[in-house]
Write a protein that holds these residues in place. Structure first.
Motif, PDB file in Angstrom:
ATOM      1  N   GLU A  60       0.895  -1.232   0.063  1.00 33.50           N
ATOM      2  CA  GLU A  60       0.071   0.229   0.065  1.00 33.50           C
ATOM      3  C   GLU A  60       0.955   1.156  -0.112  1.00 33.50           C
ATOM      4  OE1 GLU A  60      -1.101   0.473   4.592  1.00 33.50           O
ATOM      5  OE2 GLU A  60      -1.976  -1.179   3.790  1.00 33.50           O
ATOM      6  N   GLU A  61       0.369   2.320  -0.520  1.00 35.13           N
ATOM      7  CA  GLU A  61       1.366   3.614  -0.614  1.00 35.13           C
ATOM      8  C   GLU A  61       1.554   4.121   0.723  1.00 35.13           C
ATOM      9  OE1 GLU A  61       0.841   7.967  -2.394  1.00 35.13           O
ATOM     10  OE2 GLU A  61      -0.811   6.532  -2.710  1.00 35.13           O
ATOM     11  N   ASP A  62       2.737   4.304   0.705  1.00 33.69           N
ATOM     12  CA  ASP A  62       3.568   4.949   1.973  1.00 33.69           C
ATOM     13  C   ASP A  62       4.423   5.872   1.587  1.00 33.69           C
ATOM     14  OD1 ASP A  62       4.692   5.478   4.432  1.00 33.69           O
ATOM     15  OD2 ASP A  62       4.856   3.385   4.895  1.00 33.69           O
ATOM     16  N   ASN A  63       3.959   7.420   1.915  1.00 35.26           N
ATOM     17  CA  ASN A  63       4.770   8.533   1.602  1.00 35.26           C
ATOM     18  C   ASN A  63       5.687   8.768   2.445  1.00 35.26           C
ATOM     19  OD1 ASN A  63       3.501   9.445   3.815  1.00 35.26           O
ATOM     20  ND2 ASN A  63       2.275  10.871   2.289  1.00 35.26           N
ATOM     21  N   LYS A  64       5.907   7.771   3.451  1.00 32.34           N
ATOM     22  CA  LYS A  64       7.034   8.144   4.400  1.00 32.34           C
ATOM     23  C   LYS A  64       8.243   7.080   4.173  1.00 32.34           C
ATOM     24  CE  LYS A  64       4.145   9.873   8.373  1.00 32.34           C
ATOM     25  NZ  LYS A  64       3.567   9.545   9.405  1.00 32.34           N
ATOM     26  N   ILE A  65       8.351   6.512   3.104  1.00 30.88           N
ATOM     27  CA  ILE A  65       9.528   5.844   2.851  1.00 30.88           C
ATOM     28  C   ILE A  65      10.531   6.651   2.240  1.00 30.88           C
ATOM     29  CG2 ILE A  65      10.131   3.758   1.517  1.00 30.88           C
ATOM     30  CD1 ILE A  65       8.294   2.920   3.367  1.00 30.88           C
ATOM     31  N   ASP A  66      11.711   6.282   3.035  1.00 26.44           N
ATOM     32  CA  ASP A  66      12.684   7.194   2.628  1.00 26.44           C
ATOM     33  C   ASP A  66      13.632   6.382   1.565  1.00 26.44           C
ATOM     34  OD1 ASP A  66      14.802   9.619   3.218  1.00 26.44           O
ATOM     35  OD2 ASP A  66      16.104   7.693   3.729  1.00 26.44           O
ATOM     36  N   HIS A  67      13.961   5.091   1.786  1.00 28.15           N
ATOM     37  CA  HIS A  67      14.824   4.187   0.938  1.00 28.15           C
ATOM     38  C   HIS A  67      14.510   2.693   1.387  1.00 28.15           C
ATOM     39  CE1 HIS A  67      17.307   4.453   4.663  1.00 28.15           C
ATOM     40  NE2 HIS A  67      17.685   3.228   4.252  1.00 28.15           N
ATOM     41  N   ASN A  89      19.461 -15.981  -3.803  1.00 32.96           N
ATOM     42  CA  ASN A  89      18.136 -15.248  -3.386  1.00 32.96           C
ATOM     43  C   ASN A  89      18.227 -13.638  -2.942  1.00 32.96           C
ATOM     44  OD1 ASN A  89      19.066 -18.104  -1.080  1.00 32.96           O
ATOM     45  ND2 ASN A  89      17.707 -18.090  -2.616  1.00 32.96           N
ATOM     46  N   PHE A  90      16.896 -13.391  -2.870  1.00 34.24           N
ATOM     47  CA  PHE A  90      16.831 -11.853  -3.000  1.00 34.24           C
ATOM     48  C   PHE A  90      15.731 -11.605  -1.767  1.00 34.24           C
ATOM     49  CE2 PHE A  90      18.709 -12.538  -7.107  1.00 34.24           C
ATOM     50  CZ  PHE A  90      19.656 -11.489  -7.284  1.00 34.24           C
ATOM     51  N   ARG A  91      15.758 -10.614  -1.090  1.00 38.11           N
ATOM     52  CA  ARG A  91      14.934  -9.987  -0.185  1.00 38.11           C
ATOM     53  C   ARG A  91      15.339  -8.363  -0.002  1.00 38.11           C
ATOM     54  NH1 ARG A  91      16.526 -12.633   5.931  1.00 38.11           N
ATOM     55  NH2 ARG A  91      18.627 -11.213   6.181  1.00 38.11           N
ATOM     56  N   VAL A  92      14.095  -7.562   0.439  1.00 32.97           N
ATOM     57  CA  VAL A  92      13.966  -6.434   0.383  1.00 32.97           C
ATOM     58  C   VAL A  92      13.325  -5.943   1.597  1.00 32.97           C
ATOM     59  CG1 VAL A  92      12.224  -6.086  -1.162  1.00 32.97           C
ATOM     60  CG2 VAL A  92      14.034  -4.307  -0.976  1.00 32.97           C
ATOM     61  N   ARG A  93      13.857  -4.695   2.221  1.00 28.85           N
ATOM     62  CA  ARG A  93      13.009  -4.082   3.281  1.00 28.85           C
ATOM     63  C   ARG A  93      12.923  -2.527   3.034  1.00 28.85           C
ATOM     64  NH1 ARG A  93      17.050  -5.034   8.363  1.00 28.85           N
ATOM     65  NH2 ARG A  93      14.989  -4.800   9.399  1.00 28.85           N
ATOM     66  N   ALA A  94      11.881  -2.097   3.509  1.00 28.64           N
ATOM     67  CA  ALA A  94      11.513  -0.546   3.294  1.00 28.64           C
ATOM     68  C   ALA A  94      11.988   0.184   4.710  1.00 28.64           C
ATOM     69  CB  ALA A  94      10.101  -0.241   3.066  1.00 28.64           C
ATOM     70  N   CYS A  95      12.664   1.469   4.619  1.00 23.89           N
ATOM     71  CA  CYS A  95      13.006   2.131   5.570  1.00 23.89           C
ATOM     72  C   CYS A  95      12.444   3.614   5.697  1.00 23.89           C
ATOM     73  CB  CYS A  95      14.549   2.310   5.712  1.00 23.89           C
ATOM     74  SG  CYS A  95      15.376   0.606   5.809  1.00 23.89           S
ATOM     75  N   ASN A  96      11.867   4.044   6.893  1.00 24.70           N
ATOM     76  CA  ASN A  96      11.493   5.504   6.791  1.00 24.70           C
ATOM     77  C   ASN A  96      12.759   6.297   7.492  1.00 24.70           C
ATOM     78  OD1 ASN A  96      11.088   5.051   9.626  1.00 24.70           O
ATOM     79  ND2 ASN A  96       8.913   4.584   9.531  1.00 24.70           N
ATOM     80  N   LYS A  97      12.497   7.329   8.093  1.00 18.00           N
ATOM     81  CA  LYS A  97      13.533   8.218   8.644  1.00 18.00           C
ATOM     82  C   LYS A  97      14.116   7.607  10.071  1.00 18.00           C
ATOM     83  CE  LYS A  97      14.050  11.766   5.809  1.00 18.00           C
ATOM     84  NZ  LYS A  97      15.428  11.783   5.025  1.00 18.00           N
ATOM     85  N   ALA A  98      12.997   6.684  10.418  1.00 23.41           N
ATOM     86  CA  ALA A  98      13.373   6.180  12.019  1.00 23.41           C
ATOM     87  C   ALA A  98      13.772   4.801  11.975  1.00 23.41           C
ATOM     88  CB  ALA A  98      12.192   6.705  12.887  1.00 23.41           C
ATOM     89  N   VAL A  99      13.039   3.953  11.198  1.00 25.88           N
ATOM     90  CA  VAL A  99      13.289   2.471  11.359  1.00 25.88           C
ATOM     91  C   VAL A  99      13.077   1.787  10.154  1.00 25.88           C
ATOM     92  CG1 VAL A  99      10.625   2.223  11.951  1.00 25.88           C
ATOM     93  CG2 VAL A  99      12.531   0.628  13.001  1.00 25.88           C
ATOM     94  N   ALA A 100      13.659   0.563   9.973  1.00 23.20           N
ATOM     95  CA  ALA A 100      13.740  -0.544   8.870  1.00 23.20           C
ATOM     96  C   ALA A 100      12.347  -1.405   9.061  1.00 23.20           C
ATOM     97  CB  ALA A 100      14.794  -1.302   8.665  1.00 23.20           C
ATOM     98  N   GLY A 101      11.607  -1.715   8.156  1.00 26.13           N
ATOM     99  CA  GLY A 101      10.390  -2.526   8.283  1.00 26.13           C
ATOM    100  C   GLY A 101      10.721  -4.067   8.149  1.00 26.13           C
ATOM    101  N   GLU A 102       9.971  -4.879   8.061  1.00 23.96           N
ATOM    102  CA  GLU A 102      10.247  -6.290   7.871  1.00 23.96           C
ATOM    103  C   GLU A 102      10.607  -6.610   6.452  1.00 23.96           C
ATOM    104  OE1 GLU A 102       9.602  -8.843   9.693  1.00 23.96           O
ATOM    105  OE2 GLU A 102       8.637  -8.036  11.419  1.00 23.96           O
ATOM    106  N   TYR A 103      11.382  -7.820   6.442  1.00 24.18           N
ATOM    107  CA  TYR A 103      12.010  -8.208   5.058  1.00 24.18           C
ATOM    108  C   TYR A 103      10.563  -8.461   4.223  1.00 24.18           C
ATOM    109  CZ  TYR A 103      16.647  -8.136   6.431  1.00 24.18           C
ATOM    110  OH  TYR A 103      18.021  -7.731   7.076  1.00 24.18           O
ATOM    111  N   SER A 104      10.697  -8.663   2.972  1.00 23.05           N
ATOM    112  CA  SER A 104      10.034  -9.065   2.015  1.00 23.05           C
ATOM    113  C   SER A 104      10.071 -10.748   2.206  1.00 23.05           C
ATOM    114  CB  SER A 104      10.231  -8.619   0.604  1.00 23.05           C
ATOM    115  OG  SER A 104      11.382  -9.259   0.116  1.00 23.05           O
ATOM    116  N   ASP A 105       9.166 -11.297   1.568  1.00 22.54           N
ATOM    117  CA  ASP A 105       9.329 -12.676   1.494  1.00 22.54           C
ATOM    118  C   ASP A 105      10.545 -12.873   0.326  1.00 22.54           C
ATOM    119  OD1 ASP A 105       7.185 -13.461   3.128  1.00 22.54           O
ATOM    120  OD2 ASP A 105       5.798 -13.665   1.402  1.00 22.54           O
ATOM    121  N   PRO A 106      11.392 -14.043   0.650  1.00 18.83           N
ATOM    122  CA  PRO A 106      12.563 -14.166  -0.159  1.00 18.83           C
ATOM    123  C   PRO A 106      12.173 -14.736  -1.555  1.00 18.83           C
ATOM    124  CG  PRO A 106      12.600 -15.776   1.458  1.00 18.83           C
ATOM    125  CD  PRO A 106      11.608 -14.655   1.783  1.00 18.83           C
TER     126      PRO A 106
END
Length: 496
Positions: A190-197, A243-260
């Motif tokens: 879902e859209e999250d405009n607070k994602i930094d990287h 194998n690849f996995r990715v996680r989203a980060c805002n200015k404060a904290v990193a989120g959960e990893y995606s399913d690999p």
């Protein structure tokens, strides 16, 4: 009976795979449980630190406010004490003057009375009581130092855990594996405009399916990705999968990893077979150099060790794949003027690609493929069991394709790196300028037995690059290529 054995073997294989899958999941659960315990402990410690920091700030603010109130109290008290002292002195002087004036009324002699009256008048004129301000310099009001923390209390009551970004979703359909590069694409649920990287992690593996906890390489990290896709280029595909996995980060904290996600990265990997090369060649995994000493120095050292009773010497390189271990005496696989070394991995099917680079001062070398039955005195391209292109920089410069002792001169410049494309099933062996992907020459034949990459070198050296996919440009050219093969019929269309 045989059919039952085959059926039972399939059942055994299925059960073994399922057991392996369950064991991997158990390892994953155990690691996750350990991670929950460790991370919870870390988070509790961080929470204590945050609240201690908050308490410290509140204590500092409280101490500052107390000091302000005390300073204001001291200032006003000093002002009032000073004013009170002045008033007491004035009152004392005024009472003394009043008493003197009252006594003067009882004086009978006019001259003495007049003198007392003048003194009283002068003293009244100079009396401090008539110059005093009878208004307090400061008030007792301290309301300007009162506080109201109702908003702050409300804000503290709304304290909660940081908003954590949701786990991204990697779309395997949008991922691309080509030209030894991997492009990974993902999206947010879902859209999250607070994602930094985003943070992308990858690792190589030889297991399909879900990543394994044990017996795997460490994850490699790429941080600070601003978009929702990333391309890793210049990879060596020396494993079957990645194998690849990715996680989203805002200015404060990193989120959960995606399913690999596991992507296939198969490519031909081979080394040079040191155990069966010509004695005049010094061979490493991916490099070969002509050695004019003929390996005598090395052989003498080996003999010296044997005479000392040190036992059977270990081979210089560890065997890989299906290559047999080196044994003493096998270095006469090629002899005479066949300065040849073969790859250690046979090609039995499929399309494969590798690249070769010669040293600048290399006087003569050949690059191609050969059957395992290539004779010990045979040079690449001079028999019906080998195909190659040959570069000669000795006395006169020549560049030619060779097969079955037939030569086709090539009217193109010798590239810095030569790409070799072998389509075993299609019976095609093509050579390219590795940089520009210009076609140098193609053999069209029918391979009747497995082939090995083959290399010949004299007065110089070669280095090779394996673990490469067939480049997209080469695949495109293979679909339409019909020029140079048709013009060299004398070397092509040979069935072995």
């Amino acid at each position: 009976m045989d059919s039952q054995k085959e059926a039972l073997q399939r059942i055994i294989s299925t059960l073994a795979n399922k057991n392996d899958e369950i064991q991997n999941f158990i390892d994953t659960l155990n690691q996750t449980l350990k991670g929950v315990q460790e991370n919870s402990s870390n988070i509790l410690s961080e929470l204590d630190e945050e609240f201690d920091s908050l308490y410290s700030i509140l204590d500092e603010v409280k101490e500052s406010m107390i000091n302000s109130i005390k300073q204001e109290q001291a200032r006003k008290s000093q002002e009032l004490q000073s004013q009170l002292s002045q008033c007491n002195n004035a009152l004392e002087n005024s009472e003394e003057l009043l008493e003197f004036a009252t006594r003067s009324l009882d004086i009978k002699e006019p001259e003495e009375f007049s003198k007392a009256a003048r003194q009283i008048k002068d003293r009244v004129t100079m009396a401090s009581a008539f110059r005093l301000s009878l208004k307090p310099k400061v008030s007792d009001n301290m309301t300007h130092l009162m506080v109201d923390f109702s908003q702050e209390r409300q804000m503290l009551q709304t304290l909660k855990f940081l908003p954590v970004p949701k786990a991204p979703e990697i779309d395997p359909v949008e991922c691309l594996v080509a030209d030894n590069s991997v492009t990974v694409a993902w999206r947010m649920p879902e859209e999250d405009n607070k994602i930094d990287h985003f943070i992308l992690e990858h690792r190589k593996t030889n297991f399909d399916g879900l990543p394994r906890v044990k017996d795997e390489r460490c994850w490699e990290t790429i941080d600070n990705i601003k978009g929702t896709e990333y391309t890793l280029s210049g990879l060596k595909f020396d494993s079957k999968y990645m194998n690849f996995r990715v996680r989203a980060c805002n200015k404060a904290v990193a989120g959960e990893y995606s399913d690999p996600v596991t992507l296939e990265t198969r490519a031909l990997n081979f080394s040079l077979d040191n155990s069966s090369s010509h004695l005049n060649l010094r061979v490493e995994d991916t490099c070969v150099e002509w050695d004019p000493t003929g390996g005598k120095g090395q052989e003498n050292k080996m003999k010296g060790k044997e005479n000392k009773g040190s036992g059977t010497p270990s081979p210089k390189r560890t065997s890989i794949g299906s290559r047999p271990p080196a044994v003493r005496g096998s270095r006469d696989r090629f002899t005479g003027e066949s300065y040849t070394v073969l790859g250690d991995t046979a090609i039995e099917s499929g399309q494969h690609y590798w690249e070769v680079k010669a040293q600048k001062d290399c006087k003569s070398y050949s690059v191609g493929v050969a059957y395992k039955t290539l004779g010990k005195f045979d040079q690449l391209g001079k028999t019906n069991t080998s195909w190659c292109i040959h570069v000669n920089n000795w006395l006169q410069n020549t560049f030619a394709a060779k097969h079955n002792n037939k030569v086709k001169a090539l009217d193109v410049a010798v590239p810095e790196r030569i790409g070799v494309f072998c389509d075993f099933d299609g019976g095609q062996l093509s050579f390219y300028d590795a940089s520009s992907k210009q076609l140098l020459y193609s053999f069209k034949t029918k391979f009747t037995q497995p082939v090995l990459p083959g290399f010949m070198v004299w007065c110089g050296g070669l280095s090779l690059n394996t673990g490469m996919q067939v480049p997209s440009a080469v695949r495109t050219l293979q679909k339409s290529e019909n020029g140079m093969t048709g013009s060299a019929s004398s070397l092509n269309n040979v069935t072995q």
